[in-house]
Design an enzyme around this catalytic site. Sequence first.
Site, PDB file in Angstrom:
ATOM      1  N   LYS A   1       0.822  -1.211   0.000  1.00  0.00           N
ATOM      2  CA  LYS A   1       0.000   0.000   0.000  1.00  0.00           C
ATOM      3  C   LYS A   1       0.865   1.274   0.000  1.00  0.00           C
ATOM      4  O   LYS A   1       0.610   2.194  -0.772  1.00  0.00           O
ATOM      5  CB  LYS A   1      -0.889  -0.022   1.248  1.00  0.00           C
TER       6      LYS A   1
ATOM      7  N   GLY B   1      -5.388   7.786   5.684  1.00  0.00           N
ATOM      8  CA  GLY B   1      -4.505   8.771   6.314  1.00  0.00           C
ATOM      9  C   GLY B   1      -3.286   9.036   5.446  1.00  0.00           C
ATOM     10  O   GLY B   1      -2.814  10.170   5.345  1.00  0.00           O
TER      11      GLY B   1
ATOM     12  N   ASP C   1       1.141  -1.991  12.033  1.00  0.00           N
ATOM     13  CA  ASP C   1       0.053  -2.572  11.244  1.00  0.00           C
ATOM     14  C   ASP C   1      -0.121  -4.071  11.459  1.00  0.00           C
ATOM     15  O   ASP C   1      -1.188  -4.622  11.202  1.00  0.00           O
ATOM     16  CB  ASP C   1       0.304  -2.329   9.746  1.00  0.00           C
TER      17      ASP C   1
ATOM     18  N   SER D   1       6.879   8.669  12.160  1.00  0.00           N
ATOM     19  CA  SER D   1       5.855   8.534  11.139  1.00  0.00           C
ATOM     20  C   SER D   1       6.437   8.753   9.753  1.00  0.00           C
ATOM     21  O   SER D   1       6.947   9.825   9.431  1.00  0.00           O
ATOM     22  CB  SER D   1       4.728   9.552  11.391  1.00  0.00           C
TER      23      SER D   1
ATOM     24  N   GLN E   1       4.652   8.871   7.191  1.00  0.00           N
ATOM     25  CA  GLN E   1       3.734   9.769   6.472  1.00  0.00           C
ATOM     26  C   GLN E   1       4.155  11.219   6.643  1.00  0.00           C
ATOM     27  O   GLN E   1       4.154  12.007   5.696  1.00  0.00           O
ATOM     28  CB  GLN E   1       2.303   9.580   6.978  1.00  0.00           C
TER      29      GLN E   1
ATOM     30  N   ARG F   1       2.754   6.031  -3.101  1.00  0.00           N
ATOM     31  CA  ARG F   1       3.868   6.863  -3.560  1.00  0.00           C
ATOM     32  C   ARG F   1       4.055   6.748  -5.061  1.00  0.00           C
ATOM     33  O   ARG F   1       4.349   7.743  -5.735  1.00  0.00           O
ATOM     34  CB  ARG F   1       5.133   6.488  -2.785  1.00  0.00           C
TER      35      ARG F   1
END
Length: 646
Positions: A25, A97, A322, A170, A172, A30
């Site tokens: 994912k 997110g 996760d 993170s 992200q 990306r």
Amino acid sequence: MTAPRILVVNGGVACRGSVRTPGEKSISHRAVLFAALAEGTSVIYGLSDGADVAASLAAVEAMGVRVDRAADGGVTLHGGRSLLHQPRTPLDCGNSGTSMRLLAGLVAGFDWETVLIGDASLSARPMDRVAEPLELMGASVEGSGPSCRPPLRVKGGTLHGIDWTTKVASAQVKSAILLAGLSAEGPTIVRERVTTRAHTEEMLVEAGADLTVEVWGEGRIVTIHPSALRPVSPRTVPGDPSASAFFVVAGCVVPGSSVEVVGIYQGPARLGYVSVLQRMGARVTVTPDPDGTATIRASAPEAGAPPLAATKVAAAEIPSLDEIPALAVAAAVAEGTTVFTDVGELRVKEVDRLQAVIEMVTAFGAAAHAEGDTLSITGVGPAALRRTRFDSHGDHRMAMAAAVAAMAVTPGERSLITGFGAVETSYPGFADDLARLTGLEPPAPRALLIAIDGPAGAGKSTVSRAVAAELGLDRLDTGAMYRAVAALALARHIAADDHDAVAALAATAQIVVGPQVVIDGQDVTGVIRSPEVGQAVSVVAANAEVRSHLVRLQRAWAAAKGGGVVEGRDIGAVVFPKAEVKVYLTASPEERARRRHDESAAGVARRDRIDSTRAASPLTRADDAHLLDTTGRTVQDVVEEVLSWL
Ligand code: DC
């Protein structure tokens, strides 16, 4: 939607065979965003087919990127920074997110305003962690409350580089800053104390960005200079290691299982969960393949071998956390107490996943609790979990973890996972792959229809409402539709037995039956329960043309909802003869009269007589309907019995 909304799982059915999980994912997101910025055409194979990556794709399309999908699974993006324009509508990130945080960084480099929105769960997640550094770079980022929750309003423009140390580990946040750094003046530096996923750095370098990485204690310092990207094409996205965890854990814990998951991405810190399982004594191996991916093989302990043993897991071992829902299942069947430390971030995932994991483990009969940021799970040993009903809380990883737990319960016992459609987020084909590995029929996609018929006062409304709530399905009260037509006839002074006039009414009226009953825009929820309507409705319901029209509406309702709980008189026999579960409720005449206290006993009897003797689809018990006498029984008891037929 292709995933079933409810998954029924048989305990103790072994998983055997080979499976390939959807594209990773993080890499998929990306690949899409970088292809949007890269000048030219990018072809991507193996892109994740989940809703999250679909949200990123839709967002770049809305900013001017042309996206073509080929029959061989390849997705082509015609991108380029110079092609991008302000999206005309807010970019809907759904549940993702990653989409929202990365897009915030991407759009910060353009001198227009972008609004980023998400579903209810995403709208509760903190965005201050990206807003703060992006604002320092010169963008304006507005959200609501102190943690800057979505909708997010990003006004970009002329950015300058910053030197930023991330406050939460993170990938992200790091990626959002690096994306903004692509078009900022001067170098942008991101320091992370703990190393997080490095896809962004790796893929940006591949696409020609001027980016360097240095080791910094336990973490990294990433420096990016303004850069133009070029397409990396064709690109094949490797399989998702987080998704692999579910089948690998199933392979380790369901007796008799032997599973291999192929084509898996094996980047740093992504297979930490495998080391955890190995420490627990599980038989699991990782073999690198020539194409750079890995094959993971897992099998259950042989008969007589010791069961899995509890272990200690530090969050740094599985940085994104996760894989914790899957590991929680392994911990639940291990001997002893497994302790996960520093996992507080689980509280701000798609749902409060820490709470959800505790509920799941407890529901299946093991013990779990959290103290601060530490999660402890005490297992029950192999094949000793007990069957249960568990709701995914709308979270894809909880849905899949619960499916694995359900396979590990005492053989022969069936569990029910509701809210299973959540797997659409990352793994729409999970149930199909599971079915293949277990050699069972794939579950019916979408539709699960439960038909509940019976005479007045048998308990249909109460039972159908409770069953629908239990399963997270919608409910349709078809009696309310006949009542609505009767009410409209009365209001228009049309006699109930004026066959043609009433049929014409039914054909032209706009009838909406939900918590409120609305006919031609008027709320008639109260009116349809009046004695006058009660008197007229049986006659209206005996009108074959009215019936054929309403039956069409009922079928359209179920098609649109993807199944549901439908109550009436002819549902199992006529409207949905192929319903998965058919129930015919009855109760003693005394009890039915008592329940229908708003209607005289004689009135109920008269209505039942007309309903069951009319020519057009009279009240009948379908041959394959379960007969259930509700006299003297509690609602919960009746509901449990209905659910046992699923
Ligand atoms: O469920 P109820 O009592 O609100 O239904 C009102 C009337 O509608 C009832 O007398 C029978 C009729 N009906 C029907 O004929 N077919 C259905 N599927 C549902 C209700």
